[in-house]
Design a protein around this motif. Structure first.
Motif, mmCIF file in Angstrom:
data_model
loop_
_atom_site.group_PDB
_atom_site.id
_atom_site.type_symbol
_atom_site.label_atom_id
_atom_site.label_comp_id
_atom_site.label_asym_id
_atom_site.label_seq_id
_atom_site.Cartn_x
_atom_site.Cartn_y
_atom_site.Cartn_z
ATOM 1 N N LYS A 1 -8.304 22.011 50.060
ATOM 2 C CA LYS A 1 -8.184 21.022 48.997
ATOM 3 C C LYS A 1 -8.198 21.715 47.628
ATOM 4 C CE LYS A 1 -10.762 17.199 47.013
ATOM 5 N NZ LYS A 1 -11.496 15.988 47.291
ATOM 6 N N GLU A 2 -9.158 22.630 47.430
ATOM 7 C CA GLU A 2 -9.237 23.347 46.157
ATOM 8 C C GLU A 2 -7.948 24.093 45.860
ATOM 9 O OE1 GLU A 2 -12.451 26.099 46.162
ATOM 10 O OE2 GLU A 2 -13.959 24.528 46.480
ATOM 11 N N ILE A 3 -7.446 24.811 46.881
ATOM 12 C CA ILE A 3 -6.272 25.666 46.658
ATOM 13 C C ILE A 3 -5.043 24.810 46.332
ATOM 14 C CG2 ILE A 3 -4.691 27.315 47.761
ATOM 15 C CD1 ILE A 3 -7.118 28.806 47.352
ATOM 16 N N ILE A 4 -4.846 23.741 47.103
ATOM 17 C CA ILE A 4 -3.659 22.905 46.853
ATOM 18 C C ILE A 4 -3.738 22.302 45.441
ATOM 19 C CG2 ILE A 4 -2.432 20.818 47.561
ATOM 20 C CD1 ILE A 4 -2.048 22.624 49.747
ATOM 21 N N LEU A 5 -4.903 21.812 45.075
ATOM 22 C CA LEU A 5 -5.052 21.244 43.733
ATOM 23 C C LEU A 5 -4.770 22.299 42.670
ATOM 24 C CD1 LEU A 5 -8.149 18.889 44.119
ATOM 25 C CD2 LEU A 5 -5.743 18.255 43.867
ATOM 26 N N LYS A 6 -5.251 23.537 42.924
ATOM 27 C CA LYS A 6 -5.029 24.627 41.978
ATOM 28 C C LYS A 6 -3.535 24.917 41.837
ATOM 29 C CE LYS A 6 -6.224 26.999 39.100
ATOM 30 N NZ LYS A 6 -7.062 26.524 38.011
ATOM 31 N N ILE A 7 -2.847 24.931 42.986
ATOM 32 C CA ILE A 7 -1.409 25.223 42.951
ATOM 33 C C ILE A 7 -0.679 24.157 42.120
ATOM 34 C CG2 ILE A 7 0.692 25.328 44.350
ATOM 35 C CD1 ILE A 7 -1.056 26.485 46.612
ATOM 36 N N LEU A 8 -1.030 22.890 42.360
ATOM 37 C CA LEU A 8 -0.360 21.810 41.627
ATOM 38 C C LEU A 8 -0.663 21.904 40.135
ATOM 39 C CD1 LEU A 8 -0.902 18.837 44.115
ATOM 40 C CD2 LEU A 8 1.126 20.266 43.782
ATOM 41 N N ASP A 9 -1.906 22.255 39.831
ATOM 42 C CA ASP A 9 -2.316 22.413 38.441
ATOM 43 C C ASP A 9 -1.523 23.534 37.761
ATOM 44 O OD1 ASP A 9 -3.876 22.460 36.103
ATOM 45 O OD2 ASP A 9 -5.182 23.996 36.986
ATOM 46 N N LEU A 10 -1.413 24.674 38.450
ATOM 47 C CA LEU A 10 -0.677 25.816 37.902
ATOM 48 C C LEU A 10 0.781 25.453 37.683
ATOM 49 C CD1 LEU A 10 -2.192 28.687 40.057
ATOM 50 C CD2 LEU A 10 -2.436 28.408 37.592
ATOM 51 N N LYS A 11 1.325 24.708 38.644
ATOM 52 C CA LYS A 11 2.731 24.349 38.538
ATOM 53 C C LYS A 11 2.955 23.501 37.290
ATOM 54 C CE LYS A 11 6.452 21.885 40.779
ATOM 55 N NZ LYS A 11 6.495 20.867 39.716
ATOM 56 N N SER A 12 2.049 22.561 37.030
ATOM 57 C CA SER A 12 2.259 21.723 35.857
ATOM 58 C C SER A 12 2.044 22.528 34.570
ATOM 59 C CB SER A 12 1.354 20.493 35.905
ATOM 60 O OG SER A 12 0.010 20.892 35.797
ATOM 61 N N GLN A 13 1.157 23.530 34.625
ATOM 62 C CA GLN A 13 0.961 24.379 33.443
ATOM 63 C C GLN A 13 2.140 25.302 33.170
ATOM 64 O OE1 GLN A 13 -2.615 26.775 32.852
ATOM 65 N NE2 GLN A 13 -3.638 25.451 34.340
ATOM 66 N N LEU A 14 2.610 25.968 34.261
ATOM 67 C CA LEU A 14 3.566 27.057 34.074
ATOM 68 C C LEU A 14 5.003 26.655 34.354
ATOM 69 C CD1 LEU A 14 1.474 29.804 35.869
ATOM 70 C CD2 LEU A 14 1.623 29.420 33.420
ATOM 71 N N GLY A 15 5.190 25.654 35.189
ATOM 72 C CA GLY A 15 6.536 25.203 35.480
ATOM 73 C C GLY A 15 7.329 26.160 36.334
ATOM 74 N N PHE A 16 7.208 26.065 37.642
ATOM 75 C CA PHE A 16 8.051 26.852 38.544
ATOM 76 C C PHE A 16 8.447 25.965 39.711
ATOM 77 C CE2 PHE A 16 3.514 27.898 39.164
ATOM 78 C CZ PHE A 16 3.308 27.372 40.419
ATOM 79 N N SER A 17 9.426 26.418 40.472
ATOM 80 C CA SER A 17 9.771 25.678 41.681
ATOM 81 C C SER A 17 8.946 26.224 42.819
ATOM 82 C CB SER A 17 11.248 25.847 42.022
ATOM 83 O OG SER A 17 12.028 25.500 40.922
ATOM 84 N N LEU A 18 8.705 25.372 43.796
ATOM 85 C CA LEU A 18 7.840 25.775 44.889
ATOM 86 C C LEU A 18 8.533 25.477 46.210
ATOM 87 C CD1 LEU A 18 4.970 26.792 45.522
ATOM 88 C CD2 LEU A 18 4.215 24.424 45.492
ATOM 89 N N LEU A 19 8.633 26.514 47.056
ATOM 90 C CA LEU A 19 9.102 26.297 48.430
ATOM 91 C C LEU A 19 7.882 26.462 49.313
ATOM 92 C CD1 LEU A 19 11.125 25.978 50.694
ATOM 93 C CD2 LEU A 19 11.826 28.334 50.386
ATOM 94 N N PHE A 20 7.433 25.372 49.893
ATOM 95 C CA PHE A 20 6.163 25.367 50.622
ATOM 96 C C PHE A 20 6.448 25.218 52.109
ATOM 97 C CE2 PHE A 20 2.053 24.016 52.045
ATOM 98 C CZ PHE A 20 1.148 24.481 51.118
ATOM 99 N N ILE A 21 6.055 26.239 52.879
ATOM 100 C CA ILE A 21 6.326 26.214 54.320
ATOM 101 C C ILE A 21 5.050 25.878 55.063
ATOM 102 C CG2 ILE A 21 6.822 27.720 56.305
ATOM 103 C CD1 ILE A 21 8.479 28.376 53.059
ATOM 104 N N THR A 22 5.137 24.952 55.996
ATOM 105 C CA THR A 22 3.936 24.583 56.748
ATOM 106 C C THR A 22 4.302 23.950 58.073
ATOM 107 O OG1 THR A 22 1.916 23.269 56.688
ATOM 108 C CG2 THR A 22 3.815 22.354 55.574
ATOM 109 N N HIS A 23 3.333 23.939 58.993
ATOM 110 C CA HIS A 23 3.543 23.198 60.239
ATOM 111 C C HIS A 23 2.908 21.812 60.101
ATOM 112 C CE1 HIS A 23 -0.565 24.546 60.597
ATOM 113 N NE2 HIS A 23 -0.743 23.581 61.471
ATOM 114 N N ASP A 24 2.198 21.605 58.954
ATOM 115 C CA ASP A 24 1.382 20.411 58.800
ATOM 116 C C ASP A 24 2.139 19.382 57.961
ATOM 117 O OD1 ASP A 24 -0.539 18.537 58.344
ATOM 118 O OD2 ASP A 24 -2.094 19.962 57.729
ATOM 119 N N LEU A 25 2.882 18.514 58.639
ATOM 120 C CA LEU A 25 3.719 17.533 57.959
ATOM 121 C C LEU A 25 2.874 16.619 57.081
ATOM 122 C CD1 LEU A 25 6.535 16.374 57.633
ATOM 123 C CD2 LEU A 25 6.177 15.011 59.677
#
Lengths: 545, 304, 328
Positions: free
Chosen positions: A190-214
């Motif tokens: 939970k912490e990491i995902i929130l951090k990633i979303l926070d960073l994305k809104s701060q820095l603005g990049f595209s994200l390709l997120f690979i997972t088995h967890d739909l």
């Protein structure tokens, strides 16, 4: 029309073999827009990792890209030479991988591993580089002092943040994340995902997120692609995928998302006697924090619970919670340091004689997590099934011929019970000749042949494809009802625990934090952690507080 | 995939060459000595150079070097292989007990293994062999005593890791006895390591045995490869320039050891094929492949 | 650093036990052997030593009618005083002074050849594993394993015969020109180096292959790790990845196992010294075997064992310094 940052067109990737080749990715097309989050979902072996390694051209031999285009900012990466590729890597596209510890060089300080990345791409003085390292550490919220640490001195969550910091070091336009939270527990996830979303809104990049967890990706992706056996079978906005998508496989995946509403409503019969009772169980290991020094840590720290006759108890916990240690203690594979283990009211804590152990094992059996690992690759199914029969039945009086006939008959009967048909065909197969689901059925058959009173099932479905998990759970359920045995179902997946069990026990850091009847647990969990586990079955769970 | 293990060893070039070399020497050791009545007999003038009469020349004692080289193979290879078997057996038993039972058993056995590993081999062999009556069985005993620990250590760590595997746990839970778990579940999984250890131990035994005999600690009246070299230096081969008295024997020792090492390479390549995938890509796409470079793109070759 | 000190003390404990085991073996081996070899030994002194001297030897080394334990304690106390007995081969010199006279030569030979072969072997191993491109990788490993199939002393004999005896490029025996008086002057040092060159080359030549193969295999193991592929995707230069990511990780296990390798290397050194009549431990051991000088043999065994144990402890310290995972 939005700006496409990455555009993949009919990509084909082959793995060469000595004479032919295996087509690992077929006609794969997708694109990612600027500032977009794209989720790529698939089971292990579906080809999603192959795709992302092809984007960076770091797929090792025997992988070869045989067809298609990968356009980054309208330039075809597949035409790039080595020098163009190394300037593309990291300054434009960076990667965060699943196992952060393995991504970091154990012999270099964190600082050195960030600075060498910068220095590989730009002229920068060490002093300035250190300043930027400090800024990066602030960004991912890690104390700057850790720059001078080595990877092994950081916790799992911290390492993953460091790897994210390295990925951000050159402010790339696209970050590829390959299962970045899979090895972490829900709290850290939970912490990491929130951090990633926070960073994305701060820095603005595209994200390709690979997972088995739909379920996880549907919570924050803009668009989602679904891969099956090397092909992209579905691609659409997250909302449409969530409502079932455009493909039968997507529907199957959506339906296999753990659904707590389908929980086991039958409660335990209060009159059934106690079968297993553990009191204040303690097991400590000396943890090797470095290869030379060790300190004790309690894997199991004062755990008490019971399992009654004819009951399924779900023991839920994440990796490191001590649940596997408990399964090994209950099956007498390891000793424990404190507490008591009662079976049928009798204290079996200290039994060591082989005669007593044999008698205990006659009553307590186990199925393991990885059915491929729990069957010996050099023996046939027949060998695996015949051993428990020969050990536990008194067939010694019979002649060898009679004995063989009886073993054969029992083996065939049990194969029928676990729905493997035709049974005669399976008898002489080797483990590698069967699928994961079939192997797990063999493992179950082997446990049942002993005719135990309880089966300890340690994550019996976690190594299987999502689509097969339900079949195994249903098989366990029906056999339990038919034979009137008990099951201690050990899992990290609270949804399948709710589906199968009468009662739940939640374990964290070696302690029981919550327990109770399934319906109560779902509707009002008493503990904060078990509430988080229950919540994590909803998509977008990590955003709601 | 479905090839049997000996088939897989045979199709490996290195292993096949190794097997051929070693087999030739085994045949020589088995039937060679039949053709020479007494290789120690005085047959001609000492220190004759190689000629058609005496293929490898004669020794300082007037013996036929060719006859001695052939005859020496038997005792040397017998002790070599015999020691190899004993060393692996002892190593396997100690290593299995240590790795399987762990804890106190392991602490004690590991300490013993480490102590034996720390004691320098050759000087230890010398002080034991010096006290023993000279002869092949003394040498064999000394070699086993000083050489078992290395194998025990290697095999122990393999047993230790197999012990943690779930198929072993599963077998234990189903009620199998410890001895049967070790023999039927663990040992078959480490056949290639046992084989490799046996070959490694044999190479060690041949080298160490020759070394001991060269020092004069064997039965110097017997014809063995080590004694051939002992007598060559004793008769001042280097100072008289009679290279033929030691070169044939030395080459034979090297060839046998090399053959055995080749077999081990083959086994290693088969049991962990690390570079196989690179080799495949390199052979199929020779122009595109770059070992440490990026994934090759072969659109022209495959695409339409 | 506290845990490091603890670890080093623990290792020291193991080495002490190993040292004690060696001493004890030394004491019991002559007593356990079939056929009363002790009498044989003392019989060989007859004529060489006065009966009183033989009696004194028997006393010091406990070949008396005393209880075994007393003899053992007596033996240990002599050892602790550095008394290894009297050599019969070099009578009446003390075993300890003979060993000391050869210790420097052996250390010189082993030190030089070990460092050179380790450095060269590891470098070649690193490069052929990184390139693994064909030529070097298909030629060097098999040819070096062919070379290491020869017994050390046989290679030494060949080199001595062709380079020393036939071509006369190198002296064929001893550690320095016997016309010179040992001292710290250029002439003497040059003579030492000239004499050491051939035996050292033999050891280097025979040793490179082993280091090379180990380094190559470890490198190939590290090349497939996640941190190498991560380093590649970071766009680092090939050189940086090869040295700081792959080689640095590949060489640590080799250094860790260095201690065990020392025993093997010493075996080779001993045999090589014998061929070149190089006056180190090996040559003295050979003299002792030839003369059936048991005291001297046992003394050398003890000296070499203690040196190996000390070297192992130094390596433990080195690993502690090199590997951050071992520190706390």
């Amino acid at each position: 029309m939005e700006n496409k940052i990455l555009d993949i067109n009919k990509l084909n990737v082959d793995y060469l073999t000595e004479r032919s080749s295996i087509n690992a990715v077929r006609d794969f097309s997708m694109h990612i827009n600027e500032n977009e989050i794209f989720g790529l979902v698939g089971e292990s072996g579906s080809g999603k990792s192959t795709v992302i390694k092809s984007i960076l051209r770091i797929l090792p031999a025997p992988g070869v890209i045989t067809k298609g285009e990968i356009r980054y900012n309208n330039q075809d990466i597949l035409e790039f030479d080595e020098s163009k590729l190394s300037s593309l890597r990291w300054s434009h596209i960076s990667v965060v991988k699943q196992k952060a510890l393995n991504s970091l060089n154990p012999l270099l300080k964190i600082k050195e591993q960030i600075i060498d990345t910068m220095q590989a791409h730009e002229q920068i003085r060490t002093k300035d580089a250190i300043q930027r390292c400090n800024a990066l550490m602030d960004l991912v919220e890690i104390d700057r002092n850790y720059l001078n640490s080595y990877p092994h001195e950081l916790s799992g969550g911290m390492r993953q943040r460091v790897v994210i910091a390295i990925a951000l070091a050159l402010k790339p336009k696209l970050i590829i994340m390959d299962e970045p939270t899979t090895a972490l527990d829900v709290v850290i996830e939970k912490e990491i995902i929130l951090k990633i979303l926070d960073l994305k809104s701060q820095l603005g990049f595209s994200l390709l997120f690979i997972t088995h967890d739909l379920n996880l990706i549907l919570g924050f992706a803009d668009r989602v692609g679904v891969m099956l056996e090397g092909e992209l079978v579905d691609i659409d906005s997250a909302e449409i995928i969530k409502s079932g998508g455009n493909n039968a496989y997507t529907k199957k995946l959506i339906n296999s998302i753990p659904d707590l509403s389908n929980y086991n409503q039958s409660k335990t019969n209060k009159n059934e006697p106690e079968l297993i009772h553990v009191k204040n169980l303690i097991k400590s290991y000396s943890r090797h924090s470095s290869i030379f020094s060790s300190d004790k840590f309690h894997a199991v720290d004062g755990v008490s619970f019971n399992v009654n006759k004819n009951e399924i108890v779900g023991l839920v916990g994440e990796s490191g919670s001590g649940k596997s240690t408990i399964s090994k203690i209950l099956t007498k594979l390891i000793d424990f340091d404190g507490g008591q283990l009662l079976f049928n009211g009798e204290d079996v804590s200290g039994i060591t004689k082989s005669k007593d152990l044999l008698a205990y094992r006659k009553k307590v059996q186990m199925i393991f997590q990885d059915p491929f690992a729990s069957l010996n690759s050099i023996h046939t199914v027949y060998h695996h099934l015949s051993r428990p029969i020969l050990i536990h039945r008194l067939y010694n009086k019979h002649s060898k011929k009679e004995r063989d006939e009886m073993v054969l008959k029992e083996s065939i009967d049990i194969l029928k019970e676990v729905n493997l048909s035709p049974p005669e065909e399976f008898l002489y197969k080797f483990p590698h000749e069967m699928s994961g689901g079939e192997r797990q059925r063999i493992a179950l058959a082997r446990a049942l042949l002993v005719q135990p009173q309880i089966i300890i099932a340690d994550e019996p479905t976690s190594m299987l494809d999502m689509s097969i998990r339900m079949e195994i759970l249903d098989l366990l359920k029906s056999l339990q009802a038919k034979k009137g045995i008990s099951i201690l179902f050990i899992t990290h997946d609270i949804a399948s625990a709710c589906y199968l069990s009468n009662r739940l026990i939640v374990l964290k850091n070696g302690k029981i934090v919550d327990s109770g009847v399934v319906s109560e647990m779902i509707n009002n969990p008493k503990d904060k952690y078990s509430k988080l586990l229950i919540d994590s079955c909803e998509s977008g769970w990590f955003i709601n507080q | 995939m479905n090839r049997t293990w000996y088939n897989r060893i045979w199709i490996n070039n290195k292993a096949r060459l190794g097997i051929i070399i070693v087999s030739i020497f085994i045949i020589i050791a088995a039937i060679g000595p039949i053709f020479f009545e007494d290789p120690n007999a005085y047959i001609d003038t000492p220190l004759l150079e190689p000629s058609f009469v005496h293929l490898f020349g004669t020794t300082g004692q007037g013996q036929d070097v060719f006859a001695q080289t052939i005859a020496g193979a038997r005792s040397t290879l017998f002790i070599g292989f015999g020691t190899g078997i004993l060393v692996v057996l002892l190593g396997l038993i100690v290593g299995s007990l240590s790795g399987y039972f762990g804890r106190r058993v392991d602490n004690v056995l590991s300490l013993i293994i480490n102590i034996f590993l720390l004691m320098p081999g050759l000087p230890l062999m010398v002080i034991i062999a010096a006290w023993l009556p000279p002869g092949p069985f003394s040498i064999m005993g000394v070699l086993v005593f000083t050489g078992w620990a290395w194998n025990a250590r290697v095999l122990r760590s393999q047993v230790l890791s197999l012990r943690e595997r779930d198929f072993v746990n599963a077998s234990v839970v189903s009620g199998e006895s410890n001895i049967k778990v070790i023999i039927y579940q663990i040992w078959p999984q480490m056949l290639s390591l046992i084989m490799a250890s046996f070959i490694g131990a044999t190479v060690y035994a041949i080298g160490a045995q020759v070394g001991l005999e060269f020092l004069g600690l064997g039965d110097v009246d017997k014809v063995t490869w080590g004694n051939n070299l002992y007598w060559a230096t004793n008769d001042l081969a280097l100072l008289t320039g009679s290279w033929w008295t030691f070169v044939p024997t030395g080459l034979c020792i090297a060839l046998v050891s090399f053959g055995l090492t080749l077999i081990n390479y083959g086994i290693d390549e088969i049991s962990n094929p690390r570079l196989l995938s690179e080799r495949i890509v390199k052979s199929r796409l020779p122009n595109l492949f770059n070992r440490n470079g990026s994934t090759p793109v072969a659109r022209k070759l495959f695409g339409k | 650093m506290n845990t490091s000190v603890q670890y080093l003390l623990k290792r020291l404990g193991i080495y002490t036990i190993a040292g004690w085991a060696a001493v004890t073996l030394n004491f019991f081996i002559p007593r356990m052997m079939p056929g009363d070899p002790v009498s044989v030994m003392f019989a060989s002194f007859r004529g060489k030593l006065k009966p009183e001297a033989i009696e004194a030897l028997k006393q010091t080394f406990g070949f008396t009618d005393e209880p075994l334990l007393n003899k053992y304690i007596n033996y240990l106390s002599h050892l602790l005083k550095g008394d290894l007995g009297i050599s019969t081969a070099y009578f009446p010199e003390k075993v300890s002074s003979i060993i000391l006279s050869g210790l420097g030569w052996t250390l010189l030979l082993v030190g030089i050849s070990l460092i050179i072969s380790f450095v060269i072997g590891s470098l070649i191993g690193m490069i052929i594993a990184w390139k693994r491109d064909g030529k070097l990788d298909s030629i060097l490993p098999p040819s070096f394993s062919f070379i290491s199939s020869f017994p050390y002393f046989f290679t030494a004999m060949l080199l001595l015969y062709f380079l020393g005896f036939k071509l006369g490029w190198f002296p064929i025996r001893h550690a320095y020109n016997s016309d010179l008086i040992p001292g710290f002057n250029i002439e003497f040092i040059v003579s030492c180096l000239h004499h050491a060159l051939l035996p050292a080359s033999t050891l280097i030549f025979m040793g490179i292959g082993g280091w090379m193969l180990q380094m190559r295999n470890n490198m190939i193991g590290t090349i497939s790790t996640d941190y190498i592929s991560f380093a590649k995707s970071k766009g680092l230069s090939q050189k940086r990845i090869m040295i700081w990511y792959a080689a640095k990780n590949a060489i640590l296990p080799i250094i860790t196992s260095f201690g065990m390798a020392i025993g093997f290397i010493l075996n080779g050194t001993i045999l090589t010294e014998i061929i070149f009549s190089y006056p180190g431990q090996g040559y003295i051991l050979f003299q002792a075997v030839q003369a059936q000088d048991f005291q001297l043999m046992q003394g050398i065994f003890l000296t070499i064992t203690l040196s190996v144990l000390a070297a192992n402890w130094l390596i433990d310290i080195l690993v502690l310094i090199l590997d951050p995972r071992t520190r706390k």
